[in-house]
Enzyme design. Structure first.
Site, mmCIF file in Angstrom:
data_model
loop_
_atom_site.group_PDB
_atom_site.id
_atom_site.type_symbol
_atom_site.label_atom_id
_atom_site.label_comp_id
_atom_site.label_asym_id
_atom_site.label_seq_id
_atom_site.Cartn_x
_atom_site.Cartn_y
_atom_site.Cartn_z
ATOM 1 C CB SER A 160 -114.977 30.529 46.442
ATOM 2 O OG SER A 160 -113.797 30.982 45.905
ATOM 3 C CE1 TYR A 186 -114.487 33.955 50.316
ATOM 4 C CE2 TYR A 186 -112.893 33.207 48.719
ATOM 5 C CZ TYR A 186 -114.043 33.598 49.173
ATOM 6 O OH TYR A 186 -115.060 33.491 48.040
#
Length: 329
Positions: A160, A186
């Site tokens: 990501s 994350y």
């Protein structure tokens, strides 16, 4: 891999391309594909498009009944139980697949969680790192004999643009000594995903295994953003004033069909034959972000690119060693 591999191919596709468009003309008859998280969001679209091209699809799922319901539209698809936060279930899934004697041509490590409150698995490992990276590390290494047997396998790892938030803190991977921040954790897990593809490719290349990391784009109408305040998504320009998704592929704001495109391209397209260990987005290999532009890029610049720390071969090798220790502890 060297950083020079991070060179766009000018694939002919782009940010708005869909998974259906990139697989056109590709026949996957006789190929076996495992897609984690293949029963919702871009995982389901990835499974659907691979199935449509003739692949036999296997979906490991934490919620088996929900998965079977979602995948009923794809005849012949196998659903087996697996929870990325439960190491025993990963072993059981992999062992059952290996016992079938089948080669594994495509492994799409798609499932993930995002910006969750602090949680830990039974081993005490931080949940985003455990689910997004360690679970897939364990799955991939357990399935290695089936990947080798394919004599030309591809592993696709969903990373990501969240790599912008953090690298790997090798001194405190599990947030035992530093303050936990959901997006920091994350970012660490997504950087781990990108580095994992680098090292899978290095280790697997001689055995016919190539690996790719993928940034799918920001797709706000999947379950991935459930822990993010809608007001934050509005402020980021991802939702309009009525809370509806804004579509702007050039700014990475994509539909599910567009979000699955780079995964499908990396898994199947002959343009990538002989290549691997690279980070991809918008259905192409991403360019390296120049050192002088890294701060702006990490601050929100939507120009395609990957930070050098996310494709650093030394960090990738170190992460593999750390991951081996963690999953065998």
């Amino acid at each position: 891999m060297t950083s020079t591999a991070q060179q766009p191919l000018n694939s002919g596709f782009g940010a708005a391309s869909t998974a259906e468009e990139v697989i056109k003309g590709i026949d996957l008859t006789g190929k076996v594909a495992i897609v984690t998280g293949g029963y919702s969001g871009i995982g389901l679209e990835t499974a659907r498009v691979l199935h449509g091209a003739g692949a036999h699809i296997v979906v490991p799922a934490r919620d088996v009944e929900r998965a079977r319901t979602a995948l009923a539209v794809l005849p012949g698809t196998e659903v087996e139980h697996m929870d990325l936060l439960d190491p025993a279930s990963i072993d059981a899934f992999a062992e059952k697949f290996l016992a079938s004697g089948r080669p594994l041509h495509l492994l799409v490590n798609n499932a993930g969680i995002m910006a969750t409150p602090l949680a830990r698995d039974a081993r005490g490992y931080e949940a985003q790192f455990a689910a997004n990276h360690l679970g897939h590390f364990q799955l991939t290494t357990k399935l290695w004999p089936a990947l080798v047997a394919a004599q030309g396998a591809r592993v696709v790892v969903l990373s990501s643009r969240g790599i912008r938030f953090a690298g790997i803190d090798f001194d405190d991977v599990q947030f035992e000594h530093r303050k936990y921040e959901p997006f920091l954790a994350y970012g660490q897990s997504k950087t781990a995903n990108a580095l994992f593809a680098v090292e899978v490719d290095r280790r697997g290349q001689a055995q016919g295994i190539r690996a790719f990391a993928v940034h799918p784009g920001l797709i706000v109408d999947t379950g991935l953003v459930k822990h993010i305040d809608p007001a934050a998504l509005q402020a980021a320009g991802a939702l309009d004033s009525e809370g509806k998704p804004i579509r702007d592929p050039e700014r990475q704001l994509k539909t599910v069909q567009q979000g699955a495109a780079t995964s499908v391209w990396c898994a199947t397209n002959p343009q990538l034959d002989g290549l691997g260990g690279v980070y991809c987005e918008n259905v192409d290999i991403s360019p390296l972000v120049a050192p002088e532009n890294e701060a702006a890029w990490a601050g929100g610049d939507t120009t395609p690119g990957v930070l050098s720390r996310a494709v650093d071969p030394e960090a990738a090798a170190r992460l593999w060693e750390v991951s081996e220790q963690l999953v065998t502890a």
